[in-house]
Write an enzyme that holds these catalytic residues in place. Structure first.
Site, PDB file in Angstrom:
ATOM      1  CB  CYS A   2      -0.937   0.118   1.200  1.00 16.71           C
ATOM      2  SG  CYS A   2      -2.065  -1.252   1.388  1.00 16.71           S
ATOM      3  NE  ARG A  27       4.577   1.663  -0.181  1.00 17.37           N
ATOM      4  CZ  ARG A  27       5.567   1.192   0.549  1.00 17.37           C
ATOM      5  NH1 ARG A  27       6.795   1.279   0.120  1.00 17.37           N
ATOM      6  NH2 ARG A  27       5.340   0.647   1.721  1.00 17.37           N
ATOM      7  CD1 TRP A  75      -0.445  -6.168  -3.481  1.00 17.21           C
ATOM      8  CD2 TRP A  75      -0.606  -6.874  -1.362  1.00 17.21           C
ATOM      9  NE1 TRP A  75      -0.148  -7.508  -3.459  1.00 17.21           N
ATOM     10  CE2 TRP A  75      -0.237  -7.968  -2.179  1.00 17.21           C
ATOM     11  CE3 TRP A  75      -0.768  -7.092   0.005  1.00 17.21           C
ATOM     12  CZ2 TRP A  75      -0.021  -9.245  -1.671  1.00 17.21           C
ATOM     13  CZ3 TRP A  75      -0.562  -8.370   0.513  1.00 17.21           C
ATOM     14  CH2 TRP A  75      -0.184  -9.433  -0.324  1.00 17.21           C
ATOM     15  CG  ASN A 101       1.718   0.528   4.116  1.00 20.69           C
ATOM     16  OD1 ASN A 101       2.860   0.922   4.027  1.00 20.69           O
ATOM     17  ND2 ASN A 101       1.403  -0.720   3.885  1.00 20.69           N
ATOM     18  N   GLY A 102      -0.584  -1.410   6.271  1.00 20.89           N
ATOM     19  CA  GLY A 102      -0.174  -2.356   7.315  1.00 20.89           C
ATOM     20  C   GLY A 102      -1.321  -3.262   7.703  1.00 20.89           C
ATOM     21  CD  GLU A 488      15.673 -13.066 -10.229  1.00 18.79           C
ATOM     22  OE1 GLU A 488      15.204 -13.631  -9.245  1.00 18.79           O
ATOM     23  OE2 GLU A 488      15.330 -11.917 -10.573  1.00 18.79           O
ATOM     24  CE  LYS A 492      12.242 -10.894 -11.987  1.00 16.45           C
ATOM     25  NZ  LYS A 492      12.912 -10.828 -10.799  1.00 16.45           N
ATOM     26  CD  GLU A 495       8.799 -11.552  -9.915  1.00 19.71           C
ATOM     27  OE1 GLU A 495       8.798 -11.068  -8.777  1.00 19.71           O
ATOM     28  OE2 GLU A 495       9.737 -11.341 -10.721  1.00 19.71           O
ATOM     29  CG  HIS A 511      16.838 -36.992  -9.304  1.00 21.74           C
ATOM     30  ND1 HIS A 511      17.082 -38.347  -9.170  1.00 21.74           N
ATOM     31  CD2 HIS A 511      18.045 -36.403  -9.452  1.00 21.74           C
ATOM     32  CE1 HIS A 511      18.391 -38.554  -9.206  1.00 21.74           C
ATOM     33  NE2 HIS A 511      18.991 -37.386  -9.385  1.00 21.74           N
ATOM     34  CE  LYS A 610      10.980  -2.846  -6.884  1.00 21.96           C
ATOM     35  NZ  LYS A 610      11.508  -3.957  -7.691  1.00 21.96           N
TER      36      LYS A 610
HETATM   37  C1  G6P Z   1       8.542  -8.647  -3.488  1.00 22.50           C
HETATM   38  C2  G6P Z   1       8.998  -8.111  -4.824  1.00 22.50           C
HETATM   39  C3  G6P Z   1      10.225  -8.894  -5.291  1.00 22.50           C
HETATM   40  C4  G6P Z   1      11.312  -8.835  -4.242  1.00 22.50           C
HETATM   41  C5  G6P Z   1      10.813  -9.330  -2.881  1.00 22.50           C
HETATM   42  C6  G6P Z   1      11.821  -9.030  -1.787  1.00 22.50           C
HETATM   43  O1  G6P Z   1       8.038  -9.917  -3.654  1.00 22.50           O
HETATM   44  O2  G6P Z   1       7.974  -8.200  -5.774  1.00 22.50           O
HETATM   45  O3  G6P Z   1      10.702  -8.340  -6.504  1.00 22.50           O
HETATM   46  O4  G6P Z   1      12.398  -9.621  -4.651  1.00 22.50           O
HETATM   47  O5  G6P Z   1       9.606  -8.653  -2.539  1.00 22.50           O
HETATM   48  O6  G6P Z   1      11.936  -7.640  -1.653  1.00 22.50           O
HETATM   49  P1  G6P Z   1      13.167  -6.874  -1.068  1.00 22.50           P
HETATM   50  O7  G6P Z   1      12.799  -5.431  -1.186  1.00 22.50           O
HETATM   51  O8  G6P Z   1      13.308  -7.311   0.355  1.00 22.50           O
HETATM   52  O9  G6P Z   1      14.358  -7.220  -1.879  1.00 22.50           O
END
Ligand code: G6P
Length: 615
Positions: A2, A27, A75, A101-102, A488, A492, A495, A511, A610
């Site tokens: 948020c 956010r 969010w 936010n929280g 990773e 990506k 996501e 396996h 994010k």
């Molecule tokens: C969220 C974001 C990811 C990020 C993760 C950890 O899931 O969408 O892109 O890697 O949080 O965030 P941080 O800010 O702790 O790296």
């Protein structure tokens, strides 16, 4: 998650808040709302959807006059995303309005009490309970808004960044923070409130970042009074000068922030090692490491804690640290670590990795490690973030603001920084020869240029994306240093394109995942020359015999894999330990282009945010 924004001063609040919400949309973006005070009354408009949807709605719904207002982009945690659950929320009297936010964890017991006292609730949110608790206290105790907020927050369990105002006293906004970030921009007779400083960058470079358990009463044309929520003591505000500029938070001609950030990697990596890597003198200089060298040298173990992409950077670091520094390493998901009674000793060094520096699980894991006596070193991108402040020491990646929800430059700059630390420690411990050390420094210095070369494959990658954009499953394989890169790469793709993808250590394929392979299955294999090249060529042959489609990431000039693979994408040659910095690039571009071709919202993928400031 948020985003919250507020303004009080002499300008029209609406455009500042609206623009601020757009900047904070990373956010959370499932609903949005704004409340303005127009001189007589509160004008509130909110909607499910994005800030653009809110903008359309507002203009037909309310007048947008007023020099005081608050706004929110959500969010969802409590209550599905819909118009009613969107913030701001009124109190029952209609006089108070809040953004939050929280999470209020003890919302049920608070709600029960308020129901008994005759309050009713329109939404399913914990926030509406909080604003009514504030109203109840204000009326019952006959106190001012600030005091009522303070008393209420002392009854609350959970996390919050809140902003509240009262239409009966429209010359102040009360804000408070615990666990979620809150910055106050200090202008000339005007004040800005935001989850980070980006909404007010063009108005002021002076900001106060509230600490946990602090609240502030912000008064129009006057001042900001900060107090401790628990004991009411006054806090001397520390005004910081912001280093960010507007250009950094705009798209700069790119279609998406993600693409801009992918292409920023050469300069972001340079910014990470600038002033730290002095190759001529063969020195690595990092104050946070030097000042705590004893702790590092005597560490019996290094534990990396992180979430998401940052956790993948931790996995790459595991290979680098064990290889170069010869210290046993563990890499932990912060969310698991914090809840499983981990064995932590005083001689453990915990390295917390976080782009935002606000991830709730990582923050909680740090607190746990500290409480058991471990030394915590924070690797963050956002300066002044909660994790940076909570750590015993640390270093910033200096990647610049990352706005695309799918992390790109944060990953490569984290790896760069962790490599610098590993090299410095290896030198101090004598686990690396002087020639090898120098070679690493020289190679690391050349990485930005090589990333630039890797980026040149974009057009070729786009063609591959077009061929495979409609499949439902992808497999990513790598070995050694490139196993985390496979994870990773798969993350990506998941996501931003919503295609199912799995990352696997190439040898483990036998396996399980090998059962998935048929002639429809694209398999991205990272098969660079150094490391386990022959082994991975055998893995490629195993895939080939099952008719899988192979997209191989290879070292420039490779011929063996070229004969086997359906497509190859070349990256320049470098040391094995540095290959992740290059092999990651084509995987970022592949997922980006697939998502764009599928018409997905690349910068704001569904259900994600994010910065995850809830557990
Ligand atoms: C969220 C974001 C990811 C990020 C993760 C950890 O899931 O969408 O892109 O890697 O949080 O965030 P941080 O800010 O702790 O790296």
């Amino acid at each position: 998650m948020c985003g919250i924004v507020g303004y009080i001063g002499h300008r029209e609040a609406y455009p500042i808040i609206l623009n601020g919400l757009k900047r904070l949309e990373y956010r959370g973006y499932d609903s949005a709302g704004i409340a303005l005070f127009d001189g007589e009354d509160i004008k509130l408009s909110k909607t499910k959807g994005k800030v653009n949807d809110l903008e359309k709605k507002i203009e037909s719904e309310i007048s947008t006059n007023g020099t005081l207002g608050i706004g929110h982009t959500r969010w969802a945690t409590h209550g599905v995303p819909n118009d009613v659950n969107s913030h701001p929320h009124y109190s029952n009297s209609g006089n108070l309005v809040i953004i939050h936010n929280g999470i209020i964890e003890n919302y049920e017991s608070l709600k029960k009490e308020l129901l008994k006292r005759g309050y009713s609730f329109a939404s399913d949110t914990d926030t509406e309970i909080l604003i009514n608790l504030i109203q109840d206290i204000k009326e019952k105790e006959n106190v001012k808004l600030g005091k009522a907020v303070q008393i209420a927050l002392n009854q609350v369990v959970g996390a919050y960044a809140v902003a509240v105002f009262d239409k009966e006293k429209p010359n102040e906004i009360v804000v408070a923070k615990l666990g979620s970030p809150l910055a106050i921009g200090i202008g000339d007779g005007e004040f800005f409130i935001a989850s980070d400083a980006t909404p007010f960058l063009e108005y002021t470079k002076n900001a106060i970042y509230l600490e946990d358990e602090e609240m502030a009463i912000i008064r129009k044309h006057k001042d900001v009074k900060i107090r401790k929520i628990k004991d009411d003591s006054l806090v001397n505000p520390y005004v910081q000068e912001l280093q960010m500029n507007l250009e950094q938070i705009e798209k700069g001609g790119y279609d998406h922030f993600m693409l801009k950030e992918i292409f920023e990697q050469p300069s972001a990596i340079k910014d990470t090692y600038r002033g730290r890597l002095l190759s001529k003198e063969a020195i690595i200089k990092m104050a946070g490491v030097e000042d705590n060298m004893k702790k590092f040298i005597n560490a019996e173990r290094i534990i990396f804690i992180a979430c998401g992409t940052s956790w993948h950077a931790g996995l790459v670091a595991e290979y680098i640290f064990e290889d170069l520094v010869r210290i046993p390493v563990e890499v932990e998901y912060a969310s698991e670590f914090r809840y499983r009674n981990p064995v932590i000793k005083e001689n453990d060094v915990v390295i917390a990795i976080s782009q935002s520096g606000e991830t709730a699980d990582t923050l909680a894991a740090i607190k746990l490690a500290k409480s058991k006596g471990a030394f915590v070193f924070g690797v963050c991108n956002v300066v002044g973030s909660s994790i940076a402040r909570e750590s015993n020491a640390g270093a910033y990646t200096h990647a610049g603001p990352e706005i695309g929800v799918a992390s790109t430059k944060a990953f490569t700059t984290q790896i760069t920084l962790l490599t610098l630390i590993a090299l410095r420690l290896a030198r101090a411990k004598g686990t690396i020869s002087s020639s090898d050390y120098r070679l690493h420094l020289l190679e690391l210095e050349m990485i930005p240029e090589k990333v630039n070369d890797a980026l040149k494959s974009e057009a070729h990658i786009k063609k591959i994306a077009d061929i495979y954009k409609d499949v439902h499953n992808f497999l990513y394989l790598g070995r050694g240093y490139n196993f985390p890169v496979a994870l990773e790469g798969a993350l990506k793709l998941k996501e931003i394109s919503y295609i199912h993808a799995e990352g696997y250590p190439a040898a483990e394929m036998k396996h399980g995942p090998i059962a998935l392979i048929d002639d429809n299955m694209p398999i991205v294999v990272i098969a660079t020359k150094k490391g386990h090249y022959d082994k991975i060529v055998s893995n490629i042959q195993e895939i080939k015999s099952r008719k899988g489609k192979i997209i191989a990431i290879v070292t420039e000039g490779d011929t063996s894999v070229k004969e086997l693979a359906d497509h190859v994408i070349e990256v320049p040659e470098t040391l094995e330990s540095l290959t992740p910095l290059l092999t990651t690039i084509p995987l970022q571009l592949l997922s980006y282009h697939i998502a764009v071709m599928l018409d997905k919202n690349v910068d704001q993928p569904r259900n994600l945010a994010k910065s995850v400031t809830v557990e």
